[in-house]
Design a protein around this motif. Structure first.
Motif, PDB file in Angstrom:
ATOM      1  N   SER A  25       0.807  -1.221   0.000  1.00 18.23           N
ATOM      2  CA  SER A  25       0.000   0.000   0.000  1.00 18.23           C
ATOM      3  C   SER A  25       0.843   1.275   0.000  1.00 18.23           C
ATOM      4  O   SER A  25       0.372   2.314   0.456  1.00 18.23           O
ATOM      5  N   CYS A  49       1.431  -3.872   4.551  1.00 16.76           N
ATOM      6  CA  CYS A  49       0.944  -2.532   4.851  1.00 16.76           C
ATOM      7  C   CYS A  49       2.152  -1.583   4.933  1.00 16.76           C
ATOM      8  O   CYS A  49       3.052  -1.785   5.741  1.00 16.76           O
ATOM      9  N   LEU A  55      -5.314  -1.914   5.044  1.00 18.11           N
ATOM     10  CA  LEU A  55      -5.136  -2.743   3.856  1.00 18.11           C
ATOM     11  C   LEU A  55      -5.907  -4.028   4.123  1.00 18.11           C
ATOM     12  O   LEU A  55      -5.682  -4.684   5.146  1.00 18.11           O
ATOM     13  N   THR A  78      -3.376  -2.720   9.667  1.00 22.75           N
ATOM     14  CA  THR A  78      -3.456  -1.252   9.687  1.00 22.75           C
ATOM     15  C   THR A  78      -2.166  -0.561  10.086  1.00 22.75           C
ATOM     16  O   THR A  78      -2.168   0.648  10.262  1.00 22.75           O
TER      17      THR A  78
END
Length: 108
Positions: A25, A49, A55, A78
């Motif tokens: 991400s 992530c 994500l 997260t």
């Protein structure tokens, strides 16, 4: 085992050709949802992530991700450094999610 590495900053529907892809991400400013393809034997995906945004892997069929229960519909991370591998079971009926990073998976 990864065939390629792909950055996603927006929602994406994973396709069969993405098998053995590690998604990340990097640069995302909001939640990124990766919708899994219709389940079949032999699928293996990962996500890392790289921001403080959520994500998430989401099942195409619904409640077939094995996590805290046998009937989860999503698996999320997260925090930077969080890693999840998700793969289909041999029968192609369930997604198995495994934590491989510094953060616990959140299931829903």
């Amino acid at each position: 085992p990864w065939k390629r590495f792909v950055t996603k900053t927006a929602n994406y529907s994973i396709v069969a050709g993405d098998n053995y892809t590690m998604f990340d991400s990097t640069g995302a400013s909001g939640t990124v949802i990766l919708t899994l393809p219709a389940i079949a034997p032999g699928y293996f995906f990962g996500m890392t992530c790289m921001t403080t945004s959520i994500l998430r892997f989401t099942s195409n069929e619904g409640s077939n991700i094995v996590g805290t229960a046998l009937t989860n519909s999503s698996a999320s991370i997260t925090a930077i450094g969080g890693v999840v591998y998700i793969y289909s079971n041999p029968a192609g009926t369930k997604w198995i999610a495994e934590q491989h990073g510094t953060q616990t998976i959140t299931y829903a």
